[in-house]
Design a protein around this motif. Structure first.
Motif, PDB file in Angstrom:
ATOM      1  N   VAL A 328       0.811  -1.427   0.093  1.00 43.78           N
ATOM      2  CA  VAL A 328       0.191  -0.217   0.307  1.00 43.78           C
ATOM      3  C   VAL A 328       1.117   0.931  -0.098  1.00 43.78           C
ATOM      4  CG1 VAL A 328      -2.685  -1.650   1.768  1.00 43.78           C
ATOM      5  CG2 VAL A 328      -0.194  -0.661   2.287  1.00 43.78           C
ATOM      6  N   GLY A 329      -0.206   2.284   0.274  1.00 44.41           N
ATOM      7  CA  GLY A 329       0.851   3.632  -0.136  1.00 44.41           C
ATOM      8  C   GLY A 329       1.052   3.844   1.429  1.00 44.41           C
ATOM      9  N   VAL A 330       2.463   4.568   1.437  1.00 41.86           N
ATOM     10  CA  VAL A 330       2.572   5.574   2.661  1.00 41.86           C
ATOM     11  C   VAL A 330       1.877   5.536   3.637  1.00 41.86           C
ATOM     12  CG1 VAL A 330       3.601   8.087   2.925  1.00 41.86           C
ATOM     13  CG2 VAL A 330       5.107   5.795   3.886  1.00 41.86           C
ATOM     14  N   LYS A 331       0.802   6.120   3.478  1.00 44.39           N
ATOM     15  CA  LYS A 331      -0.643   7.223   4.547  1.00 44.39           C
ATOM     16  C   LYS A 331      -1.466   5.653   4.328  1.00 44.39           C
ATOM     17  CE  LYS A 331       0.170  11.793   2.082  1.00 44.39           C
ATOM     18  NZ  LYS A 331      -0.908  12.710   1.946  1.00 44.39           N
ATOM     19  N   ALA A 332      -1.459   4.597   3.598  1.00 40.65           N
ATOM     20  CA  ALA A 332      -1.800   4.007   4.310  1.00 40.65           C
ATOM     21  C   ALA A 332      -1.938   3.545   5.747  1.00 40.65           C
ATOM     22  CB  ALA A 332      -3.049   2.402   4.022  1.00 40.65           C
ATOM     23  N   GLY A 333      -0.342   3.234   5.925  1.00 37.86           N
ATOM     24  CA  GLY A 333       0.544   3.234   6.793  1.00 37.86           C
ATOM     25  C   GLY A 333       0.263   3.606   8.056  1.00 37.86           C
ATOM     26  N   VAL A 334      -0.233   5.308   8.075  1.00 42.77           N
ATOM     27  CA  VAL A 334      -0.293   5.946   8.690  1.00 42.77           C
ATOM     28  C   VAL A 334      -1.338   5.929   9.222  1.00 42.77           C
ATOM     29  CG1 VAL A 334       0.034   8.662   9.520  1.00 42.77           C
ATOM     30  CG2 VAL A 334       1.504   7.731   8.043  1.00 42.77           C
ATOM     31  N   ASN A 335      -2.638   5.904   8.596  1.00 45.65           N
ATOM     32  CA  ASN A 335      -4.142   6.112   9.324  1.00 45.65           C
ATOM     33  C   ASN A 335      -4.654   4.723   9.275  1.00 45.65           C
ATOM     34  OD1 ASN A 335      -3.922   8.646   8.026  1.00 45.65           O
ATOM     35  ND2 ASN A 335      -4.129   8.339   6.005  1.00 45.65           N
ATOM     36  N   ARG A 336      -4.006   3.484   8.339  1.00 43.94           N
ATOM     37  CA  ARG A 336      -4.812   2.625   8.704  1.00 43.94           C
ATOM     38  C   ARG A 336      -3.771   1.174   9.318  1.00 43.94           C
ATOM     39  NH1 ARG A 336      -6.693  -0.424   4.216  1.00 43.94           N
ATOM     40  NH2 ARG A 336      -5.577   0.752   2.316  1.00 43.94           N
ATOM     41  N   PRO A 337      -2.899   1.706  10.218  1.00 42.95           N
ATOM     42  CA  PRO A 337      -2.348   0.450  10.163  1.00 42.95           C
ATOM     43  C   PRO A 337      -2.690  -1.034  10.697  1.00 42.95           C
ATOM     44  CG  PRO A 337      -1.512   2.318  12.254  1.00 42.95           C
ATOM     45  CD  PRO A 337      -3.521   2.499  11.290  1.00 42.95           C
ATOM     46  N   ALA A 338      -3.822  -1.308  11.467  1.00 39.25           N
ATOM     47  CA  ALA A 338      -4.538  -2.167  12.500  1.00 39.25           C
ATOM     48  C   ALA A 338      -5.051  -2.842  10.904  1.00 39.25           C
ATOM     49  CB  ALA A 338      -5.955  -1.689  13.499  1.00 39.25           C
ATOM     50  N   GLU A 339      -5.975  -2.390  10.216  1.00 40.53           N
ATOM     51  CA  GLU A 339      -6.533  -3.076   8.714  1.00 40.53           C
ATOM     52  C   GLU A 339      -5.420  -3.849   8.013  1.00 40.53           C
ATOM     53  OE1 GLU A 339      -9.119  -0.342   6.448  1.00 40.53           O
ATOM     54  OE2 GLU A 339      -9.649   0.555   8.308  1.00 40.53           O
ATOM     55  N   LEU A 340      -4.082  -2.988   8.062  1.00 37.64           N
ATOM     56  CA  LEU A 340      -2.959  -3.704   6.939  1.00 37.64           C
ATOM     57  C   LEU A 340      -2.616  -5.028   8.233  1.00 37.64           C
ATOM     58  CD1 LEU A 340      -1.519  -1.033   6.356  1.00 37.64           C
ATOM     59  CD2 LEU A 340      -3.079  -1.305   5.362  1.00 37.64           C
ATOM     60  N   ILE A 341      -2.381  -5.150   9.190  1.00 36.58           N
ATOM     61  CA  ILE A 341      -2.268  -6.092   9.793  1.00 36.58           C
ATOM     62  C   ILE A 341      -3.280  -6.976   9.569  1.00 36.58           C
ATOM     63  CG2 ILE A 341      -1.988  -6.585  12.027  1.00 36.58           C
ATOM     64  CD1 ILE A 341       0.042  -4.864  12.985  1.00 36.58           C
ATOM     65  N   ALA A 342      -4.694  -7.021   9.706  1.00 32.51           N
ATOM     66  CA  ALA A 342      -5.172  -7.974  10.183  1.00 32.51           C
ATOM     67  C   ALA A 342      -5.654  -8.685   8.467  1.00 32.51           C
ATOM     68  CB  ALA A 342      -7.464  -7.061  10.494  1.00 32.51           C
ATOM     69  N   GLU A 343      -5.448  -7.586   7.693  1.00 30.94           N
ATOM     70  CA  GLU A 343      -5.261  -8.300   6.444  1.00 30.94           C
ATOM     71  C   GLU A 343      -4.722  -8.888   5.448  1.00 30.94           C
ATOM     72  OE1 GLU A 343      -4.999  -6.079   1.040  1.00 30.94           O
ATOM     73  OE2 GLU A 343      -6.293  -4.758   3.226  1.00 30.94           O
ATOM     74  N   LEU A 344      -3.117  -8.923   6.131  1.00 28.37           N
ATOM     75  CA  LEU A 344      -2.397  -9.446   6.104  1.00 28.37           C
ATOM     76  C   LEU A 344      -2.140 -10.954   6.782  1.00 28.37           C
ATOM     77  CD1 LEU A 344       0.462  -9.991   4.605  1.00 28.37           C
ATOM     78  CD2 LEU A 344       1.302  -9.273   7.445  1.00 28.37           C
ATOM     79  N   ARG A 345      -3.024 -10.781   8.174  1.00 27.08           N
ATOM     80  CA  ARG A 345      -3.431 -12.410   8.758  1.00 27.08           C
ATOM     81  C   ARG A 345      -4.484 -13.103   7.816  1.00 27.08           C
ATOM     82  NH1 ARG A 345      -3.069 -11.505  15.258  1.00 27.08           N
ATOM     83  NH2 ARG A 345      -2.967 -13.766  15.145  1.00 27.08           N
ATOM     84  N   GLU A 346      -4.914 -12.577   6.993  1.00 21.30           N
ATOM     85  CA  GLU A 346      -6.353 -13.528   6.591  1.00 21.30           C
ATOM     86  C   GLU A 346      -5.605 -13.920   5.577  1.00 21.30           C
ATOM     87  OE1 GLU A 346      -9.171 -10.828   6.130  1.00 21.30           O
ATOM     88  OE2 GLU A 346     -10.026 -10.113   7.490  1.00 21.30           O
ATOM     89  N   MET A 347      -4.491 -13.199   4.915  1.00 22.75           N
ATOM     90  CA  MET A 347      -3.795 -13.651   4.210  1.00 22.75           C
ATOM     91  C   MET A 347      -2.938 -14.536   3.489  1.00 22.75           C
ATOM     92  SD  MET A 347      -0.906 -11.178   0.989  1.00 22.75           S
ATOM     93  CE  MET A 347      -2.564  -9.745   0.883  1.00 22.75           C
ATOM     94  N   ALA A 348      -2.225 -14.823   5.048  1.00 20.21           N
ATOM     95  CA  ALA A 348      -1.247 -15.425   5.687  1.00 20.21           C
ATOM     96  C   ALA A 348      -2.063 -16.912   6.385  1.00 20.21           C
ATOM     97  CB  ALA A 348      -0.698 -15.097   6.882  1.00 20.21           C
ATOM     98  N   ALA A 349      -3.617 -16.796   6.657  1.00 25.92           N
ATOM     99  CA  ALA A 349      -4.090 -17.954   6.993  1.00 25.92           C
ATOM    100  C   ALA A 349      -4.443 -18.787   6.188  1.00 25.92           C
ATOM    101  CB  ALA A 349      -5.375 -17.542   7.893  1.00 25.92           C
ATOM    102  N   VAL A 350      -4.279 -17.934   4.581  1.00 27.86           N
ATOM    103  CA  VAL A 350      -5.262 -19.411   3.693  1.00 27.86           C
ATOM    104  C   VAL A 350      -3.965 -19.360   2.263  1.00 27.86           C
ATOM    105  CG1 VAL A 350      -7.550 -18.139   3.597  1.00 27.86           C
ATOM    106  CG2 VAL A 350      -5.621 -17.258   2.009  1.00 27.86           C
ATOM    107  N   ALA A 351      -2.893 -18.790   3.054  1.00 28.34           N
ATOM    108  CA  ALA A 351      -1.862 -19.375   1.858  1.00 28.34           C
ATOM    109  C   ALA A 351      -1.097 -21.104   1.840  1.00 28.34           C
ATOM    110  CB  ALA A 351      -0.570 -18.043   2.209  1.00 28.34           C
ATOM    111  N   PRO A 352      -0.471 -20.915   0.923  1.00 30.31           N
ATOM    112  CA  PRO A 352       0.476 -22.214   1.431  1.00 30.31           C
ATOM    113  C   PRO A 352       1.212 -22.592   2.560  1.00 30.31           C
ATOM    114  CG  PRO A 352       0.347 -21.705  -0.977  1.00 30.31           C
ATOM    115  CD  PRO A 352      -0.282 -20.653  -0.138  1.00 30.31           C
ATOM    116  N   ALA A 353       1.987 -23.118   2.926  1.00 30.68           N
ATOM    117  CA  ALA A 353       2.580 -23.315   3.965  1.00 30.68           C
ATOM    118  C   ALA A 353       4.222 -22.868   3.477  1.00 30.68           C
ATOM    119  CB  ALA A 353       3.138 -24.289   4.646  1.00 30.68           C
ATOM    120  N   THR A 354       4.049 -23.276   1.701  1.00 30.89           N
ATOM    121  CA  THR A 354       5.217 -22.955   0.835  1.00 30.89           C
ATOM    122  C   THR A 354       5.702 -21.990   0.846  1.00 30.89           C
ATOM    123  OG1 THR A 354       4.388 -23.194  -0.688  1.00 30.89           O
ATOM    124  CG2 THR A 354       5.319 -25.521  -0.566  1.00 30.89           C
ATOM    125  N   VAL A 355       4.672 -21.046   1.348  1.00 30.57           N
ATOM    126  CA  VAL A 355       5.601 -19.413   0.677  1.00 30.57           C
ATOM    127  C   VAL A 355       6.033 -18.809   2.142  1.00 30.57           C
ATOM    128  CG1 VAL A 355       3.321 -19.141   0.180  1.00 30.57           C
ATOM    129  CG2 VAL A 355       3.637 -18.251   2.523  1.00 30.57           C
TER     130      VAL A 355
END
Length: 727
Positions: A328-355
């Protein structure tokens, strides 16, 4: 930020209505203390900086700033506006205004002030305290960090914070303070609502205290992040139905912005705070204007996911390959960090172990690699960056010779004389442009060898050393040595311990200055002349090559070009040939011809073999064989890699046999080549072109025959589809 601000530089009732008036009001306070010598000149510099990009930040903050010749020392003035002033922030006007002034040339001071202030401004306690303070003295002390608020003695977090700081200070050889230097730091290290984020006492005691003032504040050493996990699937702590994982989720992040100052560090701070609130182990790499310190490869390898919050390209992005990534853009990191972390956790939960496997570059840069491996990597870095200059410059020169003949090198400068309708003028234009590109070969080689060793700080001394190598006629060899010296000088300077407050100026001022001076001394007075003599001897030897000596050299070059099909040996042979083109003679032109001819053999041979005896190859290899015709004809040796990867014991020896034959015949036929690339498309520029093509054909025939014979000695394994049909 001691000594930057005093009570006289604080205005708690700033009455200005515009950002220009606000800057003038605060600048007048600086001028009254003698820190600004020319008020109007300084304000003109502030306005010029403001015109480049708005300095308003989300949260009601404005930070006008500049470097100016009218400033005597780094200074910060603060104003609090009840009416609020528009500094261009997306969320509206600002009530907290910081005017930052740095002396002209003191870029490191400027960046250090801005980055430190930006991180402080991300802490709600800090901005709340600024808004509620009732005296200028209290505000100045708060900004300087002289009188921080402390946790309530009855707060259970206070005792834990004291223990954490005591362990960290003991490791650093310092006495522990009675309380943390900043309330925000205390809460970052030990949030009462999420104490599980902290490492246990033994892990913390084994970790190092970060020396970088903008380093991650979560106590997460590489060993902590790389600790074995007991659960392969991360859990979501926000879901009450989800059982608590025995291991925390791990995230690494990179933040950067166009100026590399405020938003870079604000995004890092926001993500750190959100990670603590979510119970996540977190480490961040801030790629700011003053350089950056790379995250440890083990830290990256152990991470469950990556967040890129950036507005400029992430440097060395390949280190994070294979990980679930939120980009994302840097301002997203400033304004909605919790959303980014939640999005990453959802992504990692369904990603194959090999990643979660370590990226290839992480493995290549492993600390246990030997010197020879690292040296090869450094040299290959320089060569890889040099090759585009070689291709562009060399092909332009070759085109110039094709249009205007070999006498075109005597043409006058096209800047003084150019006729649009004369082919000779166009030939001269191509020749002189190609020559300009060729002039960068040695500096680029040296600069990026140093870059491979010491990252961006190595570029300046590397380019300087490469330029000096040309000045003293040390040539290609001088560039190699200059790059290694530059990288070594930078690494040596970086080992010198400096106070944290000075770290910001190291990559911008100190490292380039000292390393360039060291490289200049060594290249001019120590190694330059001996290397120049060696270069001259090598040039003379190439000029006198004939008979058996030339054939033997052709065999060696052919073997090198075909052994690893575009790898280090191949690139070394190619770099040797290209180096001779910088000061061409008959011998160096023969070497270039032999190298290109041998490099064309492997893909052409595999293409021929798949055409003649296709049943010995899989369907995928037969398809690759069609493309290999074009790749080989274009002098792209890597076209044979798919075949070598599938069957290296048969393909590589066959390719080497053909390459040796072609190299030897090219030398024996006295073929020459002035273009460093192009394959069959530059045949008109080759001396003895028909014999040259004969040498290539002979090598291709030998390689193709060899691989067919070797593959025919074993029974080919049926393809999956064929096996199913047979069944």
């Amino acid at each position: 930020m001691s000594e930057l601000i005093t009570a006289e530089l604080v205005d708690l009732g700033l009455s200005a209505g515009t950002k220009e008036a606000a800057a003038r009001s605060l600048a007048e306070r600086m001028a009254a203390l003698g820190r600004v010598t020319d008020l109007d000149g300084f304000l003109a510099d502030v306005a010029a900086r403001e015109a480049q990009m708005p300095t308003g930040l989300d949260g009601g903050i404005g930070i006008p700033h500049c470097r100016s010749a009218h400033v005597t020392e780094p200074t910060l003035a603060f104003g609090r506006s009840a009416a609020r002033i528009d500094f261009g922030a997306p969320d509206g006007p600002a009530d907290l205004i910081f005017l930052i002034a740095a002396p002209d040339g003191a870029d490191s001071d400027h960046l250090t002030i801005l980055s430190s202030l930006a991180r402080q401004l991300m802490r709600q306690e800090f901005t709340d305290a600024l808004r509620s303070a009732d005296s200028a003295e209290a505000v100045a002390a708060l900004i300087r960090g002289d009188e921080p608020a402390l946790p309530d003695p009855g707060d259970p977090a206070a005792e834990e914070v004291a223990e954490v700081l005591a362990a960290s200070e003991a490791l650093a050889g310092r006495a522990a303070p009675e309380a943390p230097a900043d309330l925000a730091d205390a809460e970052v290290l030990a949030p009462p609502e999420a104490p599980e984020v902290l490492a246990d006492r033994e892990t913390l005691a084994a970790s190092e205290v970060p020396a970088d003032p903008v380093a991650p504040l979560v106590p997460a050493s590489p060993d902590t992040l790389a600790a074995p996990k007991t659960s392969a699937t991360p859990t979501d702590p926000t879901d009450p139905a989800t059982p608590e994982s025995s291991e925390p989720f791990r995230i690494v992040a990179v933040t950067s912005c166009p100026t590399g100052i405020a938003h870079t560090y604000m995004a890092a701070e926001a993500l750190e705070q959100a990670a603590r609130a979510a119970g996540v182990v977190f480490a961040v790499e801030t790629q700011g204007s003053a350089g950056f310190t790379k995250l440890d490869a083990r830290t990256i390898a152990a991470a469950d996911g990556v967040i890129f919050a950036h507005d400029v390209e992430v440097r060395e992005r390949a280190r994070f390959a294979g990980k679930p990534t939120v980009d994302v853009g840097v301002k997203a990191g400033v304004n909605r960090p919790a959303e980014l972390i939640a999005e990453l956790r959802e992504m990692a939960a369904v990603a194959p172990a090999t990643v979660r496997a370590a990226a290839p570059m992480d493995t290549a840069a492993a600390p246990e690699d030997g010197f020879a491996t690292r040296l090869r990597t450094w040299l290959m870095t320089g060569v890889s960056y040099m090759v585009p200059f070689v291709a562009a410059g060399g092909l332009l020169i070759a085109l110039a010779f094709a249009i205007g003949g070999y006498q075109i090198d005597k043409a006058p400068s096209v800047a003084a004389h150019f006729a649009w309708t004369e082919s000779a003028s166009w030939a001269a234009l191509f020749f002189q442009t190609g020559g300009a590109a060729f002039a960068f070969l040695v500096p680029v080689l040296a600069g990026y060898i140093a870059y491979g060793m010491a990252d961006r700080p190595g570029l300046v001394p590397g380019f300087v050393g490469g330029s000096i190598a040309l000045t003293v006629n040390a040539g290609f060899l001088g560039g190699l040595i200059a790059g290694l010296l530059a990288g070594g000088a930078v690494l040596a300077v970086q080992r010198v311990g400096v106070p944290p407050v000075l770290r910001g100026i190291m990559p911008v001022v100190v490292i380039p200055l000292i390393s360039s001076a060291v490289v200049g001394f060594l290249m001019f007075l120590v190694v330059g002349k001996p290397v120049a003599s060696l270069q001259k001897a090598l040039t003379d030897w190439l000029s006198g090559l004939s008979g058996a000596n030339a054939v033997v050299l052709g065999v060696v070059l052919g073997l090198m070009m075909c052994f690893d099909l575009g790898g280090p040996l191949n690139k070394c042979a190619y770099a040797f040939a290209v180096g001779g083109l910088a000061d061409p003679n008959d011998g160096s032109l023969k070497v270039m011809a032999a190298v290109m001819a041998a490099g064309m053999v492997p893909p052409l041979a595999m293409a021929l073999a798949t055409t003649v005896r296709g049943r010995l190859f899989t369907k995928a290899e037969r398809e690759n064989g069609k493309a290999a015709w074009v790749l080989g004809a274009s002098f792209i040796t890597e076209g044979a890699i798919p075949f070598a990867a599938a069957d290296p014991l048969r393909v590589i020896p066959s390719a080497m046999a053909g390459g040796a034959v072609t190299g030897a015949l090219s030398m024996a036929f006295d073929c020459t080549l002035r273009a460093p690339h192009g394959g069959v498309f530059v045949v008109p520029l080759i001396g003895a072109p028909f014999l040259y093509l004969l040498a290539i054909a002979a090598g291709v025939a030998v390689s193709a025959a060899s691989v067919i014979v070797l593959k025919g000695l074993r029974k080919p394994e049926p393809e999956t589809g064929e096996a199913l049909v047979a069944a």
